[in-house]
Motif scaffolding. Structure first.
Motif, PDB file in Angstrom:
ATOM      1  N   TYR A  14       2.328 -14.203   1.194  1.00 54.33           N
ATOM      2  CA  TYR A  14       2.020 -12.937   1.026  1.00 54.33           C
ATOM      3  C   TYR A  14       2.615 -11.516   2.303  1.00 54.33           C
ATOM      4  N   SER A  15       2.012 -10.803   1.497  1.00 50.27           N
ATOM      5  CA  SER A  15       2.552  -9.774   2.009  1.00 50.27           C
ATOM      6  C   SER A  15       2.054  -8.423   2.101  1.00 50.27           C
ATOM      7  N   THR A  16       2.287  -7.706   3.207  1.00 47.99           N
ATOM      8  CA  THR A  16       1.397  -6.614   3.702  1.00 47.99           C
ATOM      9  C   THR A  16       3.026  -5.418   3.861  1.00 47.99           C
ATOM     10  N   LEU A  17       1.665  -3.833   4.067  1.00 44.36           N
ATOM     11  CA  LEU A  17       2.523  -3.437   3.908  1.00 44.36           C
ATOM     12  C   LEU A  17       1.133  -2.074   4.401  1.00 44.36           C
ATOM     13  N   HIS A  18       2.016  -2.047   6.208  1.00 46.02           N
ATOM     14  CA  HIS A  18       0.364  -0.550   6.989  1.00 46.02           C
ATOM     15  C   HIS A  18       1.433   1.148   6.616  1.00 46.02           C
ATOM     16  N   ILE A  19       0.260   1.391   7.168  1.00 46.85           N
ATOM     17  CA  ILE A  19       0.473   2.756   6.838  1.00 46.85           C
ATOM     18  C   ILE A  19      -0.448   3.442   7.785  1.00 46.85           C
ATOM     19  N   ARG A  20       0.564   4.194   8.479  1.00 46.40           N
ATOM     20  CA  ARG A  20       0.386   4.535   9.951  1.00 46.40           C
ATOM     21  C   ARG A  20       0.027   6.154   9.744  1.00 46.40           C
ATOM     22  N   ASP A  21      -1.281   6.496  10.510  1.00 44.25           N
ATOM     23  CA  ASP A  21      -0.373   8.602  10.351  1.00 44.25           C
ATOM     24  C   ASP A  21      -1.037   9.015   9.086  1.00 44.25           C
ATOM     25  N   ALA A  22      -1.912   8.623   7.676  1.00 43.57           N
ATOM     26  CA  ALA A  22      -2.000   8.978   6.990  1.00 43.57           C
ATOM     27  C   ALA A  22      -1.320  10.142   6.465  1.00 43.57           C
ATOM     28  N   GLN A  23      -0.561  10.535   5.395  1.00 41.84           N
ATOM     29  CA  GLN A  23      -0.493  12.003   5.442  1.00 41.84           C
ATOM     30  C   GLN A  23      -0.633  12.837   3.543  1.00 41.84           C
ATOM     31  N   LEU A  24      -0.898  13.246   2.887  1.00 40.37           N
ATOM     32  CA  LEU A  24      -1.208  13.668   2.375  1.00 40.37           C
ATOM     33  C   LEU A  24       0.107  13.267   1.163  1.00 40.37           C
ATOM     34  N   GLU A  25       1.432  13.367   1.457  1.00 41.36           N
ATOM     35  CA  GLU A  25       2.092  12.990   0.463  1.00 41.36           C
ATOM     36  C   GLU A  25       2.354  11.632   0.537  1.00 41.36           C
ATOM     37  N   ASP A  26       1.636  10.464   1.148  1.00 41.78           N
ATOM     38  CA  ASP A  26       1.506   9.061   0.722  1.00 41.78           C
ATOM     39  C   ASP A  26       0.495   8.676  -0.324  1.00 41.78           C
ATOM     40  N   SER A  27      -0.203  10.007  -1.209  1.00 46.42           N
ATOM     41  CA  SER A  27      -0.552   9.135  -2.124  1.00 46.42           C
ATOM     42  C   SER A  27       0.177   9.346  -3.588  1.00 46.42           C
ATOM     43  N   GLY A  28      -0.772   8.237  -3.903  1.00 41.59           N
ATOM     44  CA  GLY A  28       0.017   7.732  -5.272  1.00 41.59           C
ATOM     45  C   GLY A  28       0.246   6.465  -5.682  1.00 41.59           C
ATOM     46  N   THR A  29       0.688   5.416  -6.596  1.00 40.66           N
ATOM     47  CA  THR A  29       0.170   3.931  -6.690  1.00 40.66           C
ATOM     48  C   THR A  29       0.938   2.626  -6.146  1.00 40.66           C
ATOM     49  N   TYR A  30       0.846   2.611  -5.236  1.00 40.23           N
ATOM     50  CA  TYR A  30       1.658   0.752  -4.560  1.00 40.23           C
ATOM     51  C   TYR A  30       1.723  -0.008  -4.836  1.00 40.23           C
ATOM     52  N   PHE A  31       3.371  -0.737  -5.286  1.00 42.01           N
ATOM     53  CA  PHE A  31       2.958  -1.822  -6.379  1.00 42.01           C
ATOM     54  C   PHE A  31       3.623  -2.981  -5.361  1.00 42.01           C
ATOM     55  N   CYS A  32       3.367  -4.023  -5.179  1.00 42.20           N
ATOM     56  CA  CYS A  32       3.982  -5.374  -4.629  1.00 42.20           C
ATOM     57  C   CYS A  32       5.056  -5.449  -5.978  1.00 42.20           C
ATOM     58  N   ALA A  33       6.267  -6.389  -5.327  1.00 42.64           N
ATOM     59  CA  ALA A  33       6.827  -7.016  -6.464  1.00 42.64           C
ATOM     60  C   ALA A  33       7.579  -8.281  -6.875  1.00 42.64           C
ATOM     61  N   ALA A  34       7.564  -9.379  -6.932  1.00 40.69           N
ATOM     62  CA  ALA A  34       7.763 -11.122  -6.611  1.00 40.69           C
ATOM     63  C   ALA A  34       9.011 -11.476  -7.344  1.00 40.69           C
ATOM     64  N   GLU A  35      10.229 -11.335  -6.349  1.00 42.28           N
ATOM     65  CA  GLU A  35      11.028 -12.306  -6.820  1.00 42.28           C
ATOM     66  C   GLU A  35      10.977 -14.010  -6.309  1.00 42.28           C
ATOM     67  N   ALA A  36      11.603 -14.421  -7.669  1.00 40.70           N
ATOM     68  CA  ALA A  36      11.333 -16.142  -7.201  1.00 40.70           C
ATOM     69  C   ALA A  36      12.864 -16.959  -7.130  1.00 40.70           C
ATOM     70  N   ASP A  37      13.104 -17.542  -7.327  1.00 32.98           N
ATOM     71  CA  ASP A  37      14.453 -18.434  -7.822  1.00 32.98           C
ATOM     72  C   ASP A  37      14.587 -18.146  -8.983  1.00 32.98           C
ATOM     73  N   ASN A  38      14.211 -18.883  -9.749  1.00 29.93           N
ATOM     74  CA  ASN A  38      14.366 -18.856 -11.490  1.00 29.93           C
ATOM     75  C   ASN A  38      13.630 -17.630 -12.480  1.00 29.93           C
ATOM     76  N   ASN A  39      13.635 -16.739 -11.753  1.00 29.91           N
ATOM     77  CA  ASN A  39      12.880 -15.867 -12.515  1.00 29.91           C
ATOM     78  C   ASN A  39      13.834 -14.249 -12.452  1.00 29.91           C
ATOM     79  N   ASN A  40      14.493 -13.484 -12.762  1.00 27.81           N
ATOM     80  CA  ASN A  40      15.211 -12.540 -12.744  1.00 27.81           C
ATOM     81  C   ASN A  40      15.157 -11.331 -13.262  1.00 27.81           C
ATOM     82  N   ALA A  41      13.507 -11.193 -13.747  1.00 26.94           N
ATOM     83  CA  ALA A  41      12.766 -10.131 -13.736  1.00 26.94           C
ATOM     84  C   ALA A  41      12.059 -10.292 -12.299  1.00 26.94           C
TER      85      ALA A  41
END
Lengths: 109, 113
Positions: A69-96
């Motif tokens: 797993y991975s986590t992303l912590h946001i402290r003291d959120a600001q208006l400009e933090d709005s949007g869509t957050y994506f995580c992306a996983a890279e594996a040894d056998n997958n180049n994309a």
């Protein structure tokens, strides 16, 4: 099923509060990236992680490869933090890197 | 500094018409290049990637094809558009070595009517 599962799918925060986003992986993942997509569609790199933790200003991210797993912590959120957050996983056998479905964050005044 | 440019910025096309989207990377030799597709409100779906000139690997085709005619150029195309091709197309490159960070272009928004 989802190989990169993000939660929550949507989140609303008051300005100044803290929160955490999470990605769970069902594929062997070597590195994780976090991105923020703004309403125009532009994707901004936030973090590139090997197992461990990185911090940048009000953002902090951890990648735990043993527990997949991975986590992303946001402290003291600001208006400009709005949007869509994506995580992306890279594996040894997958180049994309494979993306999660995203967390849509709205920060309110 | 590396720059990535996608064209066009937006397209409105008719079902059955051809399509060609382009992506150019400047300032980086032999980059890994990627095409992703994003439905409105959706995730980024891998389409194609290329490690070297003339070589393209398909992840999900969606009745599209890709080519890499030059080291710094990646093209996405189809001869006949479908309604389902509508969405946001993103080109990306990856820095090799110890830090494989993915960098995206500004994207092309495609509406098929």
């Amino acid at each position: 099923g989802d190989q990169v599962k993000q939660s929550p799918s949507a989140l609303s925060l008051q300005e100044g509060t803290n929160s955490a986003l999470r990605c769970n992986f069902s594929i062997a993942t070597t590195t994780v990236q976090w991105f923020l997509q703004n309403p125009r569609g532009s994707l901004m790199n936030l973090f590139y992680l090997v197992p461990g933790t990185k911090e940048n200003g009000r953002l902090k991210s951890t990648f735990n490869s043993k527990e997949s797993y991975s986590t992303l912590h946001i402290r003291d959120a600001q208006l400009e933090d709005s949007g869509t957050y994506f995580c992306a996983a890279e594996a040894d056998n997958n180049n994309a890197p494979r993306f999660g479905a995203g967390t849509k964050l709205t920060v309110k005044p | 500094a590396q720059t990535i440019h996608q064209w066009p910025v937006a397209e409105i096309k008719a079902v059955g018409s051809p399509l060609s989207l382009g992506c150019t990377i400047k300032g980086k030799s032999s980059p890994n290049l990627y095409w992703y597709w994003q439905a409105t409100g959706g995730t980024l779906q891998q389409l194609f990637y290329s490690i070297t000139v003339g070589q393209v690997e398909s992840v999900v085709q969606l009745n599209l094809s890709a080519s890499r005619p030059k080291d710094d150029q990646f093209i996405l195309s189809t001869e006949k558009l479908l309604l389902s091709h509508s969405g946001f197309y993103l080109c990306a490159w990856m820095r090799g070595g110890s830090q494989n960070t993915l960098y995206f272009g500004a994207g092309t928004r495609l509406s098929v009517l």
